[in-house]
Design a protein around this motif. Structure first.
Motif, PDB file in Angstrom:
ATOM      1  N   ALA A   1      52.651  35.170  18.709  1.00  0.00           N
ATOM      2  CA  ALA A   1      51.482  34.954  17.870  1.00  0.00           C
ATOM      3  C   ALA A   1      50.359  35.948  18.152  1.00  0.00           C
ATOM      4  CB  ALA A   1      50.958  33.534  18.035  1.00  0.00           C
TER       5      ALA A   1
ATOM      6  N   GLU B   1      50.133  38.691  13.246  1.00  0.00           N
ATOM      7  CA  GLU B   1      50.458  37.617  14.183  1.00  0.00           C
ATOM      8  C   GLU B   1      51.608  36.864  13.543  1.00  0.00           C
ATOM      9  OE1 GLU B   1      47.109  35.211  15.491  1.00  0.00           O
ATOM     10  OE2 GLU B   1      45.797  36.794  14.735  1.00  0.00           O
TER      11      GLU B   1
ATOM     12  N   VAL C   1      53.478  34.394   8.948  1.00  0.00           N
ATOM     13  CA  VAL C   1      52.284  35.172   9.282  1.00  0.00           C
ATOM     14  C   VAL C   1      51.180  34.176   9.626  1.00  0.00           C
ATOM     15  CG1 VAL C   1      50.548  36.802   8.440  1.00  0.00           C
ATOM     16  CG2 VAL C   1      52.945  37.070   7.755  1.00  0.00           C
ATOM     17  N   GLU C   2      50.755  34.190  10.888  1.00  0.00           N
ATOM     18  CA  GLU C   2      49.664  33.315  11.317  1.00  0.00           C
ATOM     19  C   GLU C   2      48.321  34.015  11.222  1.00  0.00           C
ATOM     20  OE1 GLU C   2      50.921  31.654  15.162  1.00  0.00           O
ATOM     21  OE2 GLU C   2      51.295  29.842  13.990  1.00  0.00           O
ATOM     22  N   GLY C   3      48.336  35.332  11.207  1.00  0.00           N
ATOM     23  CA  GLY C   3      47.108  36.101  11.075  1.00  0.00           C
ATOM     24  C   GLY C   3      47.428  37.502  10.620  1.00  0.00           C
ATOM     25  N   ALA C   4      46.506  38.084   9.850  1.00  0.00           N
ATOM     26  CA  ALA C   4      46.681  39.458   9.373  1.00  0.00           C
ATOM     27  C   ALA C   4      45.341  40.169   9.447  1.00  0.00           C
ATOM     28  CB  ALA C   4      47.210  39.457   7.947  1.00  0.00           C
TER      29      ALA C   4
ATOM     30  N   GLU D   1      48.803  37.931   4.079  1.00  0.00           N
ATOM     31  CA  GLU D   1      47.880  36.827   4.295  1.00  0.00           C
ATOM     32  C   GLU D   1      48.515  35.787   5.206  1.00  0.00           C
ATOM     33  OE1 GLU D   1      47.235  35.154   0.435  1.00  0.00           O
ATOM     34  OE2 GLU D   1      46.313  36.985  -0.342  1.00  0.00           O
ATOM     35  N   PRO D   2      47.676  35.047   5.965  1.00  0.00           N
ATOM     36  CA  PRO D   2      48.220  33.921   6.724  1.00  0.00           C
ATOM     37  C   PRO D   2      48.959  32.970   5.773  1.00  0.00           C
ATOM     38  CG  PRO D   2      45.994  34.390   7.429  1.00  0.00           C
ATOM     39  CD  PRO D   2      46.249  35.231   6.196  1.00  0.00           C
ATOM     40  N   GLY D   3      50.105  32.493   6.221  1.00  0.00           N
ATOM     41  CA  GLY D   3      50.934  31.616   5.387  1.00  0.00           C
ATOM     42  C   GLY D   3      52.074  32.350   4.704  1.00  0.00           C
ATOM     43  N   ASP D   4      51.968  33.691   4.597  1.00  0.00           N
ATOM     44  CA  ASP D   4      53.091  34.465   4.061  1.00  0.00           C
ATOM     45  C   ASP D   4      54.264  34.354   5.022  1.00  0.00           C
ATOM     46  OD1 ASP D   4      51.584  35.346   1.904  1.00  0.00           O
ATOM     47  OD2 ASP D   4      51.259  37.359   2.715  1.00  0.00           O
TER      48      ASP D   4
ATOM     49  N   ARG E   1      55.577  34.184  -0.672  1.00  0.00           N
ATOM     50  CA  ARG E   1      54.221  33.631  -0.767  1.00  0.00           C
ATOM     51  C   ARG E   1      54.296  32.493  -1.757  1.00  0.00           C
ATOM     52  NH1 ARG E   1      49.851  37.887  -1.792  1.00  0.00           N
ATOM     53  NH2 ARG E   1      50.143  38.179   0.444  1.00  0.00           N
TER      54      ARG E   1
END
Length: 92
Positions: A5, A13, A31-34, A44-47, A78
């Motif tokens: 992460a 992340e 993806v937890e962070g970009a 984007e987070p959530g991708d 997404r």
């Protein structure tokens, strides 16, 4: 990857997808962070990263190794849609 992460030089992340995430796919990396290059490319987070230049995105370390400093195409889930995201080369 225990440290999966943590953001990398690309600004991603990532962590392995888990069944409790309720994703529309059963594989890939969440993806937890970009930030940095990743955010500029539109991640984007959530991708969910499914493939990197046509190869399965199995582990965060394998994705990091594939990314390096060169441009790559990521297949991303997404929501219910899949799309390609072009990640530019790192600036030197």
């Amino acid at each position: 990857d225990v440290a999966s992460a943590k953001p990398d030089s690309v600004g991603l992340e990532l962590r392995p997808l888990r069944p409790q995430d309720g994703a529309p796919v059963d594989h890939g990396l969440l993806v937890e962070g970009a930030s940095g290059r990743a955010a500029q490319a539109g991640l984007e987070p959530g991708d969910i990263v499914l493939r990197v230049d046509g190869k399965p995105a199995d582990t965060p370390s394998a994705v990091r190794a594939a990314l390096g400093g060169r441009p790559v195409a990521l297949l991303v889930q997404r929501g219910l849609e899949q799309q390609y995201v072009a990640l530019p080369a790192a600036r030197s």
